[in-house]
Design a protein around this motif. Structure first.
Motif, PDB file in Angstrom:
ATOM      1  N   LEU A  89      25.952  17.275  36.869  1.00 31.68           N
ATOM      2  CA  LEU A  89      27.234  18.018  35.450  1.00 31.68           C
ATOM      3  C   LEU A  89      28.022  17.118  37.422  1.00 31.68           C
ATOM      4  CD1 LEU A  89      25.498  21.715  36.532  1.00 31.68           C
ATOM      5  CD2 LEU A  89      25.863  19.291  33.943  1.00 31.68           C
ATOM      6  N   THR A 143      24.115  25.962  38.662  1.00 33.63           N
ATOM      7  CA  THR A 143      24.931  24.504  38.733  1.00 33.63           C
ATOM      8  C   THR A 143      25.463  24.725  40.269  1.00 33.63           C
ATOM      9  OG1 THR A 143      26.822  25.962  37.989  1.00 33.63           O
ATOM     10  CG2 THR A 143      25.629  25.230  36.427  1.00 33.63           C
ATOM     11  N   GLU A 145      33.786  19.493  35.999  1.00 33.93           N
ATOM     12  CA  GLU A 145      33.585  19.984  34.399  1.00 33.93           C
ATOM     13  C   GLU A 145      32.752  21.409  34.290  1.00 33.93           C
ATOM     14  OE1 GLU A 145      31.650  16.931  31.896  1.00 33.93           O
ATOM     15  OE2 GLU A 145      32.976  15.615  31.896  1.00 33.93           O
ATOM     16  N   LEU A 146      32.595  21.449  35.756  1.00 32.91           N
ATOM     17  CA  LEU A 146      31.800  23.369  36.090  1.00 32.91           C
ATOM     18  C   LEU A 146      33.067  24.051  35.832  1.00 32.91           C
ATOM     19  CD1 LEU A 146      30.363  22.163  39.625  1.00 32.91           C
ATOM     20  CD2 LEU A 146      29.051  22.585  37.148  1.00 32.91           C
ATOM     21  N   TRP A 190      23.029  29.320  35.210  1.00 31.92           N
ATOM     22  CA  TRP A 190      21.850  29.653  34.868  1.00 31.92           C
ATOM     23  C   TRP A 190      20.701  30.138  35.992  1.00 31.92           C
ATOM     24  CZ3 TRP A 190      23.075  24.708  33.610  1.00 31.92           C
ATOM     25  CH2 TRP A 190      22.405  24.020  34.345  1.00 31.92           C
ATOM     26  N   PRO A 218      21.702  19.753  38.852  1.00 31.43           N
ATOM     27  CA  PRO A 218      21.815  19.463  37.954  1.00 31.43           C
ATOM     28  C   PRO A 218      22.838  18.676  37.548  1.00 31.43           C
ATOM     29  CG  PRO A 218      22.104  22.148  37.763  1.00 31.43           C
ATOM     30  CD  PRO A 218      21.477  21.143  39.246  1.00 31.43           C
ATOM     31  N   ASP A 264      33.752  24.321  32.581  1.00 33.86           N
ATOM     32  CA  ASP A 264      33.180  24.529  31.653  1.00 33.86           C
ATOM     33  C   ASP A 264      31.636  24.522  30.872  1.00 33.86           C
ATOM     34  OD1 ASP A 264      35.783  23.874  30.592  1.00 33.86           O
ATOM     35  OD2 ASP A 264      35.821  21.956  31.165  1.00 33.86           O
ATOM     36  N   VAL A 265      30.448  24.541  32.193  1.00 30.08           N
ATOM     37  CA  VAL A 265      29.074  24.853  32.012  1.00 30.08           C
ATOM     38  C   VAL A 265      29.069  26.329  32.086  1.00 30.08           C
ATOM     39  CG1 VAL A 265      26.906  24.263  32.675  1.00 30.08           C
ATOM     40  CG2 VAL A 265      29.696  22.295  32.356  1.00 30.08           C
ATOM     41  N   ASP A 266      27.853  27.313  31.393  1.00 29.48           N
ATOM     42  CA  ASP A 266      27.305  28.298  32.137  1.00 29.48           C
ATOM     43  C   ASP A 266      26.466  28.217  32.719  1.00 29.48           C
ATOM     44  OD1 ASP A 266      29.023  29.558  29.885  1.00 29.48           O
ATOM     45  OD2 ASP A 266      27.923  29.187  28.094  1.00 29.48           O
TER      46      ASP A 266
END
Length: 180
Positions: free
Chosen positions: A114, A92, A118-119, A125, A112, A121-123
């Motif tokens: 995205l 991310t 809102e980063l 990987w 990604p 709120d994103v898990d």
């Protein structure tokens, strides 16, 4: 390769060169011992530059780079004859950092889609080769645990890699000279 601080869509959410903190080190395993040296700051900004600096070492043993970018994520770069093996701890990060986007591009993985706002709120990987250091004693299962521990900062994850492979003291000395 995108330039830091620019975004082809016209926006400018990417990190500006002067704002990037962190460290870049080369790690060489030669004749049973480890040697850690600092790379030039430009290695944190440009993946191609990091690869060039690692190749310029011309070491006979295994060589890889550890890039800690803003303590947000790390990249392992291991140059080879057919291109570099790469692992990025947080895909991310490519939304905000050009070097992360370059790493994904090098692996033929799209950045990604995205929203930068809102980063949080994103898990995160990882992307790339979890077995990049397996032949040196860090199996992909262990690497997966290290990169999967999102409670750790990137420098702590890099420290775990160094401890597991046995060059933690050498890394610590170099980081001390860099003020980290």
């Amino acid at each position: 390769m995108a330039g830091a601080g620019t975004d082809v869509s016209g926006g400018s959410n990417k990190q500006v060169n002067d704002d990037i903190e962190g460290f870049a080190v080369a790690v060489v395993r030669d004749e049973g011992s480890w040697k850690v040296t600092a790379l030039e700051r430009s290695a944190l900004l440009d993946l191609g530059e990091a690869e060039r600096q690692l190749r310029d070492l011309r070491a006979t043993g295994a060589v890889f780079g550890l890039l800690d970018v803003d303590d947000e994520f790390f990249i392992i770069v291991r140059p080879g004859p057919s291109g570099a093996q790469l692992l990025i701890s947080d895909a991310t990060a490519a939304v905000d950092y050009d070097i992360a986007a370059d790493a994904l591009d090098e692996m033929n993985i799209e950045v990604p889609d995205l929203d930068p706002d809102e980063l949080d709120d994103v898990d995160p990987w990882e992307e790339g080769d979890l077995g990049v250091l397996a032949d040196l004693g860090l199996p992909d299962a262990v690497m997966s645990i290290i990169v999967g521990d999102t409670d750790l900062y990137a420098d702590e994850q890099v420290g775990m890699i160094a401890a597991r492979l046995g060059f933690a003291d050498e890394l610590s000395k170099v980081l001390d000279t860099l003020g980290h």
